[in-house]
Design an enzyme around this catalytic site. Structure first.
Site, PDB file in Angstrom:
ATOM      1  N   GLY A  42      56.042  78.981  -1.466  1.00  0.00           N
ATOM      2  CA  GLY A  42      56.999  78.951  -0.229  1.00  0.00           C
ATOM      3  C   GLY A  42      58.366  78.652  -0.596  1.00  0.00           C
ATOM      4  CD  GLU A  63      57.289  71.826  -7.961  1.00  0.00           C
ATOM      5  OE1 GLU A  63      57.054  72.179  -6.837  1.00  0.00           O
ATOM      6  OE2 GLU A  63      56.627  71.087  -8.538  1.00  0.00           O
ATOM      7  CD  GLN A  71      47.938  76.807  -5.456  1.00  0.00           C
ATOM      8  OE1 GLN A  71      47.252  76.219  -4.456  1.00  0.00           O
ATOM      9  NE2 GLN A  71      49.231  76.066  -5.186  1.00  0.00           N
ATOM     10  CB  VAL A 106      60.733  64.979  -2.151  1.00  0.00           C
ATOM     11  CG1 VAL A 106      61.358  64.296  -0.622  1.00  0.00           C
ATOM     12  CG2 VAL A 106      61.536  66.204  -2.364  1.00  0.00           C
ATOM     13  CB  CYS A 189      42.353  80.017   0.186  1.00  0.00           C
ATOM     14  SG  CYS A 189      41.697  81.516   0.208  1.00  0.00           S
ATOM     15  CG  ASP A 324      49.161  75.634   2.069  1.00  0.00           C
ATOM     16  OD1 ASP A 324      49.254  76.560   2.447  1.00  0.00           O
ATOM     17  OD2 ASP A 324      48.747  75.641   0.850  1.00  0.00           O
ATOM     18  CE  LYS A 332      47.506  73.458   6.930  1.00  0.00           C
ATOM     19  NZ  LYS A 332      48.737  73.744   7.672  1.00  0.00           N
ATOM     20  CB  THR A 333      46.407  82.294   3.003  1.00  0.00           C
ATOM     21  OG1 THR A 333      47.158  83.004   3.992  1.00  0.00           O
ATOM     22  CG2 THR A 333      45.256  81.971   3.872  1.00  0.00           C
ATOM     23  CB  ALA A 335      48.453  86.396   2.824  1.00  0.00           C
ATOM     24  CB  CYS A 367      40.801  85.155   3.906  1.00  0.00           C
ATOM     25  SG  CYS A 367      39.738  84.329   2.955  1.00  0.00           S
TER      26      CYS A 367
END
Ligand code: FAD
Length: 438
Positions: A42, A63, A71, A106, A189, A324, A332-333, A335, A367
């Site tokens: 994301g 990051e 993943q 963070v 997933c 997520d 939570k994916t 996609a 999925c």
């Protein structure tokens, strides 16, 4: 870092890290118009889109990881159908050029003062914030883990450290119980705990070991899958393949030295069962990112508290979220992230113009249930658990074409489309396909 060392060894000779973006540790107070927290699926997707919207110099991403992983392919890595190395690319290579990469973690978000504090104690201020911190894995909530992974015949596709152990366990399997788990928490997933089970079944059939194996699935859920259309097909598949399904049970302990797993019956918590395994695949409990949980941006559980239509924070209008880490009531994916990215882009462009957000996220998620080494059943659905399918065919059927999409097409779309902010998921494609059919 160990994983990065391994990745570097695996990168093809001559491949270079093209760091056109700027990266540094934070040394002084910094300010950005758009600050993105997390450089996963994301975070990178939104930073590429924000670069287009407001210019690279106005965007920064916090990051800490040197490597970015795709993943979804770990399902196939755990089954020996793909190698681990190509699932990772240096973060430097996927960071949009010109965008500032703050290579730190963070530690605290203070939305009242529009400030983020990083691990090294530095402060970054922002005008707008996108939170994309993902979720956290909690292997430690299962007694005997994570140290149990030092023993053979146990693996998990959910972490870069343990995914290759799944493939080793599968190859070593001599017979007995092959056990697969789904924990008593929300997970990313939701199909992945089953995908590796169907691949195990296919592998054992191919290698002539299936007759000596009991394949057993333990899930905390009261159903095999939340969407009836696909659940009906999955029940058929487990019946055909002689797979035992135990609903409302979850893994509470692993005694890896004895190859035993302990399950609790969630409907009768006093009741536990100890199962000897020849192979164990663990899906760990998961939960909100600790940086969000308990802070001013969290809901009562700890997820980022968003408006489910616009992806704008419910209390802080200059804060947005994706993926997520959010409390969006859908699976939570990646996609889902793709579909959310198009809506969030639109919401932010409206907010910048001081207009009302006008595009609504419908909860789209997907999925691809890998059911063998050459078939996939592609589930796609929305907030109401209603199928919203891309293709004008019955997607509740296992298909070779869908396997090809999962294994070969999606990784390209991910690296070259989604992460560059050029692809907003299958929504537009779906609409075009359906228009084409009319
Ligand atoms: P992530 O991509 O996990 O990114 C979160 C980022 O935040 C990470 O880079 C992390 O380093 C960073 N971060 C965390 N804490 C901090 C901090 N304190 N400071 C700064 N940065 C921080 N999805 C599909 O669509 N289809 C599939 O088939 C599929 N299969 C999957 C199979 C497996 C085995 C797994 C593990 C996942 C699968 N997924 C699948 C899910 C998909 O990968 C995730 O839903 C997606 O990556 C979520 O993106 P995200 O940006 O929210 O989180």
């Amino acid at each position: 870092m160990a994983a990065f060392g391994r990745l570097k060894q695996c990168l093809p000779t001559g491949s270079t890290i093209c760091s056109l973006h700027t990266s540094s540790r934070v040394t002084a107070k910094q300010h950005y118009k758009m600050l993105v927290l997390g450089g996963g699926t994301g975070g990178i997707t939104m930073s590429a889109r924000m670069k287009r919207l407001m210019g690279a110099e106005n965007v920064a991403v916090v990051e800490p990881s040197e490597v970015h992983y795709y993943q979804p392919i770990w399902t196939l890595v755990g089954a020996g159908a793909k190698n681990l190395a190509p699932s990772g690319r240096p973060t430097a290579n996927i960071m949009p050029s010109g965008v500032k990469w703050v290579k730190s973690k963070v530690q605290e978000i203070n939305p009242d003062s529009n400030t983020v504090r990083t691990e090294d104690g530095s402060e970054i201020t922002y005008e707008y914030l996108i939170v994309a911190l993902g979720l956290q894995l909690h292997f430690e909530k299962i007694k005997g883990l994570p140290e149990g992974f030092e023993h053979p015949n146990i693996g998990s596709n959910y972490s870069v450290e343990t995914v290759e152990k799944t493939w080793k366990a599968l190859q070593n399997f001599k017979g007995g119980n092959a056990v697969f788990t789904y924990p008593n928490t929300l997970i990313k997933c939701g199909g992945a705990p089953q995908k590796i089970m169907y691949l195990t079944d296919a592998f054992l059939r191919k290698t002539g070991k299936r007759a000596n194996a009991n394949i057993i699935y333990y899930t905390s859920l009261p159903v095999i899958f939340a969407v009836k259309k696909y659940a009906d097909s999955l029940w058929e598949i487990v019946k055909q393949r002689d797979i035992q399904v135990n609903l409302r049970h979850h893994l509470i302990e692993v005694q890896a030295d004895k190859q035993e797993a302990v399950f609790q019956n969630l409907d009768n918590p006093e009741e536990t069962k100890t199962i000897e395994y020849g192979m164990l695949h663990v899906t760990p409990p998961m939960g909100p990112n600790m940086v969000i949980k308990g802070g001013p941006l969290a809901d009562e559980v700890g997820w980022l508290d968003l408006d489910k239509d616009t992806l704008q924070h419910k209390s802080f209008p200059n804060v947005f979220g994706i993926g997520d880490c959010t409390n969006l009531p859908t699976a939570k994916t990646g996609a889902a992230v793709a579909a959310q990215s198009a809506v969030l882009h639109r919401t932010i462009s409206k907010v910048l113009k001081k207009e009302k957000p006008d595009m609504k996220y419908d909860g789209y998620t997907s999925c691809p249930f890998v059911t063998s080494y050459n078939t996939v059943m592609l589930a796609e659905y929305d907030y109401d658990l209603q199928p919203v399918e891309t293709f004008p065919i019955n997607q509740a059927k296992e298909r070779r074409l869908m396997y090809y999409m999962k294994a070969d097409v999606m990784p390209h779309l991910y690296w070259h489309g989604l992460l560059r902010g050029l692809w907003g998921g299958p929504g537009p494609a779906r609409k075009l396909l359906h228009l084409g059919m009319k």
